[in-house]
Structures are given as structure tokens and as C-alpha cells.
Design a protein around this motif. Structure first.
Motif, PDB file in Angstrom:
ATOM      1  N   ARG A   1       0.828  -1.170   0.086  1.00 27.35           N
ATOM      2  CA  ARG A   1      -0.039  -0.060   0.015  1.00 27.35           C
ATOM      3  C   ARG A   1       0.911   1.252   0.130  1.00 27.35           C
ATOM      4  O   ARG A   1       0.673   2.381  -0.724  1.00 27.35           O
ATOM      5  CB  ARG A   1      -0.948   0.008   1.059  1.00 27.35           C
ATOM      6  CG  ARG A   1      -2.224  -0.917   0.986  1.00 27.35           C
ATOM      7  CD  ARG A   1      -3.065  -0.163   0.224  1.00 27.35           C
ATOM      8  NE  ARG A   1      -4.270  -0.920   0.270  1.00 27.35           N
ATOM      9  CZ  ARG A   1      -4.728  -1.740  -0.971  1.00 27.35           C
ATOM     10  NH1 ARG A   1      -4.147  -1.348  -2.099  1.00 27.35           N
ATOM     11  NH2 ARG A   1      -5.986  -2.295  -1.198  1.00 27.35           N
ATOM     12  N   VAL A   2       1.924   1.185   0.556  1.00 34.98           N
ATOM     13  CA  VAL A   2       2.766   2.522   0.802  1.00 34.98           C
ATOM     14  C   VAL A   2       3.484   2.534  -0.745  1.00 34.98           C
ATOM     15  O   VAL A   2       3.532   3.704  -1.049  1.00 34.98           O
ATOM     16  CB  VAL A   2       3.995   2.287   2.105  1.00 34.98           C
ATOM     17  CG1 VAL A   2       5.056   3.371   1.786  1.00 34.98           C
ATOM     18  CG2 VAL A   2       3.359   2.325   3.244  1.00 34.98           C
ATOM     19  N   LEU A   3       4.067   1.266  -1.206  1.00 33.24           N
ATOM     20  CA  LEU A   3       4.550   1.604  -2.593  1.00 33.24           C
ATOM     21  C   LEU A   3       3.559   2.109  -3.576  1.00 33.24           C
ATOM     22  O   LEU A   3       3.807   3.018  -4.524  1.00 33.24           O
ATOM     23  CB  LEU A   3       5.093   0.235  -3.066  1.00 33.24           C
ATOM     24  CG  LEU A   3       6.188  -0.383  -2.258  1.00 33.24           C
ATOM     25  CD1 LEU A   3       6.675  -1.648  -2.952  1.00 33.24           C
ATOM     26  CD2 LEU A   3       7.471   0.578  -2.399  1.00 33.24           C
ATOM     27  N   GLU A   4       2.077   1.636  -3.280  1.00 34.13           N
ATOM     28  CA  GLU A   4       1.253   2.275  -4.417  1.00 34.13           C
ATOM     29  C   GLU A   4       1.081   3.720  -4.104  1.00 34.13           C
ATOM     30  O   GLU A   4       0.928   4.369  -5.003  1.00 34.13           O
ATOM     31  CB  GLU A   4      -0.001   1.335  -4.135  1.00 34.13           C
ATOM     32  CG  GLU A   4      -0.106   0.072  -4.399  1.00 34.13           C
ATOM     33  CD  GLU A   4      -1.454  -0.664  -3.950  1.00 34.13           C
ATOM     34  OE1 GLU A   4      -1.565  -1.893  -4.412  1.00 34.13           O
ATOM     35  OE2 GLU A   4      -2.168  -0.295  -3.280  1.00 34.13           O
ATOM     36  N   TRP A   5       1.019   4.281  -2.922  1.00 32.47           N
ATOM     37  CA  TRP A   5       0.970   5.719  -2.591  1.00 32.47           C
ATOM     38  C   TRP A   5       2.181   6.504  -3.243  1.00 32.47           C
ATOM     39  O   TRP A   5       1.801   7.569  -4.237  1.00 32.47           O
ATOM     40  CB  TRP A   5       1.064   5.709  -1.036  1.00 32.47           C
ATOM     41  CG  TRP A   5       0.947   7.304  -0.585  1.00 32.47           C
ATOM     42  CD1 TRP A   5      -0.077   8.229  -0.660  1.00 32.47           C
ATOM     43  CD2 TRP A   5       2.144   7.775   0.198  1.00 32.47           C
ATOM     44  NE1 TRP A   5       0.215   9.204  -0.152  1.00 32.47           N
ATOM     45  CE2 TRP A   5       1.383   9.377   0.136  1.00 32.47           C
ATOM     46  CE3 TRP A   5       3.105   7.607   0.524  1.00 32.47           C
ATOM     47  CZ2 TRP A   5       2.269  10.212   0.794  1.00 32.47           C
ATOM     48  CZ3 TRP A   5       3.856   8.552   1.161  1.00 32.47           C
ATOM     49  CH2 TRP A   5       3.527   9.861   1.413  1.00 32.47           C
ATOM     50  N   LEU A   6       3.299   5.856  -3.138  1.00 33.28           N
ATOM     51  CA  LEU A   6       4.397   6.453  -3.869  1.00 33.28           C
ATOM     52  C   LEU A   6       4.466   6.411  -5.244  1.00 33.28           C
ATOM     53  O   LEU A   6       4.471   7.535  -5.910  1.00 33.28           O
ATOM     54  CB  LEU A   6       5.728   5.836  -3.276  1.00 33.28           C
ATOM     55  CG  LEU A   6       6.167   6.083  -1.794  1.00 33.28           C
ATOM     56  CD1 LEU A   6       7.261   5.343  -1.519  1.00 33.28           C
ATOM     57  CD2 LEU A   6       6.264   7.590  -1.442  1.00 33.28           C
ATOM     58  N   PHE A   7       4.231   5.523  -5.867  1.00 36.69           N
ATOM     59  CA  PHE A   7       4.134   5.278  -7.291  1.00 36.69           C
ATOM     60  C   PHE A   7       2.997   5.976  -8.118  1.00 36.69           C
ATOM     61  O   PHE A   7       3.227   6.445  -9.110  1.00 36.69           O
ATOM     62  CB  PHE A   7       4.139   3.806  -7.522  1.00 36.69           C
ATOM     63  CG  PHE A   7       5.350   3.013  -7.576  1.00 36.69           C
ATOM     64  CD1 PHE A   7       6.157   3.215  -6.839  1.00 36.69           C
ATOM     65  CD2 PHE A   7       5.724   2.250  -8.717  1.00 36.69           C
ATOM     66  CE1 PHE A   7       7.258   2.717  -6.520  1.00 36.69           C
ATOM     67  CE2 PHE A   7       6.785   1.586  -8.659  1.00 36.69           C
ATOM     68  CZ  PHE A   7       7.645   1.730  -7.585  1.00 36.69           C
ATOM     69  N   ALA A   8       1.783   6.112  -7.278  1.00 37.70           N
ATOM     70  CA  ALA A   8       0.827   7.068  -7.801  1.00 37.70           C
ATOM     71  C   ALA A   8       1.217   8.574  -7.894  1.00 37.70           C
ATOM     72  O   ALA A   8       0.847   9.247  -8.846  1.00 37.70           O
ATOM     73  CB  ALA A   8      -0.486   6.905  -6.900  1.00 37.70           C
TER      74      ALA A   8
END
Length: 284
Positions: A24-31
Motif C-alpha cells: 500500500r505504501v508503494l502504491e501511494w508513492l508510485f501514484a
């Protein structure tokens, strides 16, 4: 400060070490990277028009364009090489729908990933209550996975068209003076595409992250836990049946062994009784 300390102490930050929270944290950053590289883009190309009469030439015509890539609204002044007048030339194409769709998905994915991470950390009990939180999380994750695939594919196709429409060689064909053989037109430099290429890459990376996270979110739902309980029950039932069969076979073996031992003993006794008198008669 007291409120912040209470929130920090109440939070379960160990969830960030698990695949569910870490992804979820990676999704936040990549978004963030996805919508920043696309929505913040601005480019420029330059062409030159060298008229037969040098006084009317313009050897550096700058053409600026930016997100959301409504190129049909982008115009520039080019010399007509006839008299002293200039002509206004418009680029061709409107690629705003694909670009805005991509950025919209990225922004909503950023907001949802941030909200989900906060819920994981501070509201873990409410998240698991009545299985409603994991089910909603699972459905939203599946939807975003599909939307990332669609939006990234659409934006990749639109970017290819934007590159074609802003190619200096293609832009020269729109200028009337460049259609006259006595005039010479050329390209000074084209746009830089590294930022937009990166946005497409982050789009498909987001799809991979969200699609991969479907399994970890599904494991939190009651569907997976119910299937696991059914599988465990079937395994225990099968193990119980095997133990009963093994006990039955052991009992059958014991009965067969006792019967064979008794039978051998009876045969030996009968043989002794019959053989005894026979031997005695022969001695007589």
C-alpha cells in the motif's frame, strides 16, 4: 502533542512490515510519481523557416505545449514568405481525454492508498470488524487494478500520437511557406519525452502492484478464511478416517493371528493323540 503521541502509541505500525501494508505504501508513492510526471509536463519544439527573401525568414519558431495536450488549441506565428505578413498555424489533435483519465486514476489511487494505510495502522480492529472492511478493500483493489491497466494502455497510445503530432518534421507540413520549394524549412530541436515515458512506466508498475496486492487483500476476507476452515475440516476428517481404517486393520490382524495360532495348536494336539496309539501298537 498529547493527541499526536496517543495516536502514535495506539497505532500498529508493524502492519507496514507485512506485504499488505508495505505494498500500500508503494502504491501511494508510485501514484504520486505517475500523476506528477504526466500532469506536470510541458514541452517545446522549434522549427525554422528560411524564406527565399532572407529578411522575411524566421529561423527559430518556438512552439510550447503542455498537459492536458489539447494540441488543436496550440498555435504559433510563422512567416508566409509573401509580403510581410505572418500566418497563424495550429497543431493537430486533442489527447486530453486519455491524459486526464490517467491522471484522475492516479490521484484517486493516491488518496485511497493513503486512506487505507491510515486505516491499517490506527483502525485495525474496526477494519476487521464484521468482515466489511476487508471485503470493501478487496473490491476496490480489483477495480483499481483494472483501471490502472486501462488508463495506462490508453495513455501509452495517446502519448505515441502526441509524439507524432509534435514531431518537427510533421509540424513543418502545416506551414504554408514550407510547401514552396524555394523556401527551406528545418527542425531546430524536438521535445524531450523522458518525463512522459516515465509516467507510462509508472502507470504499468502501478498495475502490477495493485494486481499483486489482490491476493494479500483477499487473504484478509472471510471468503479466504472460510475456504481455509473448510480445507482444514476436510483434512481432519480424512485423517480421522485413515486412523479408523488403520485401527480396524490392526484389529483384524490380531484376530487373524490368534486364530492361526489356535489352529496350529489344535492340529498339533490332534497329531499327538493319533500318533501316540499308533506307535504303541507297533511296539506290541
Amino acid at each position: 502533542m498529547d493527541t499526536a503521541d496517543q495516536l502514535v502509541s495506539a497505532g500498529t505500525f508493524h502492519v507496514l512490515k507485512l506485504p499488505l501494508g508495505f505494498i500500500r505504501v508503494l502504491e501511494w508513492l508510485f501514484a504520486i510519481f505517475a500523476f506528477a510526471t504526466c500532469g506536470g509536463y510541458s514541452g517545446q519544439l522549434r522549427v525554422s523557416v528560411d524564406c527565399m527573401e532572407k529578411a522575411r525568414s524566421n529561423l527559430s519558431i518556438g512552439i510550447d505545449f503542455a498537459y492536458p495536450f489539447r494540441l488543436h488549441q496550440v498555435s504559433f506565428e510563422a512567416p508566409a514568405c509573401e509580403g510581410i505578413r505572418n500566418e497563424r498555424v495550429f497543431l493537430i489533435g486533442d489527447f486530453s481525454s486519455s491524459a486526464e483519465f490517467f491522471v484522475t486514476i492516479a490521484v484517486f489511487a493516491f488518496l485511497y492508498s493513503l486512506t487505507a494505510t491510515i486505516v491499517y495502522i490506527f483502525f485495525q480492529n474496526k477494519y476487521r470488524e464484521n468482515n466489511r472492511g476487508p471485503l470493501i478493500d478487496f473490491i476496490v483493489t480489483v477495480v483499481f487494478s483494472f483501471m490502472w491497466l486501462v488508463s495506462s494502455s490508453a495513455w501509452a497510445k495517446a502519448l505515441s500520437d502526441v509524439k507524432t503530432a509534435t514531431d518537427p518534421d510533421e509540424v513543418q507540413l502545416l506551414i504554408s511557406a514550407c510547401k514552396v520549394h524555394s523556401n527551406k524549412c528545418g527542425s531546430v530541436h524536438g521535445p524531450h519525452w523522458s518525463g512522459l515515458n516515465t509516467s507510462v512506466l509508472f502507470g504499468f508498475l502501478n498495475f502490477v502492484l495493485w494486481a499483486g496486492n489482490i491476493w494479500f487483500v483477499f487473504k484478509e476476507t472471510g471468503w479466504h478464511k472460510g475456504a481455509s476452515r473448510l480445507a482444514d475440516g476436510a483434512s481432519e476428517k480424512q485423517a480421522g478416517t485413515f486412523n479408523q481404517q488403520q485401527t480396524y486393520n490392526q484389529g483384524s490382524f490380531d484376530q487373524s493371528g490368534s486364530y492361526n495360532t489356535q489352529g496350529n495348536y489344535d492340529q498339533a494336539s490332534e497329531y499327538s493323540q493319533v500318533g501316540g496309539p499308533t506307535s504303541y501298537s507297533n511296539q506290541m
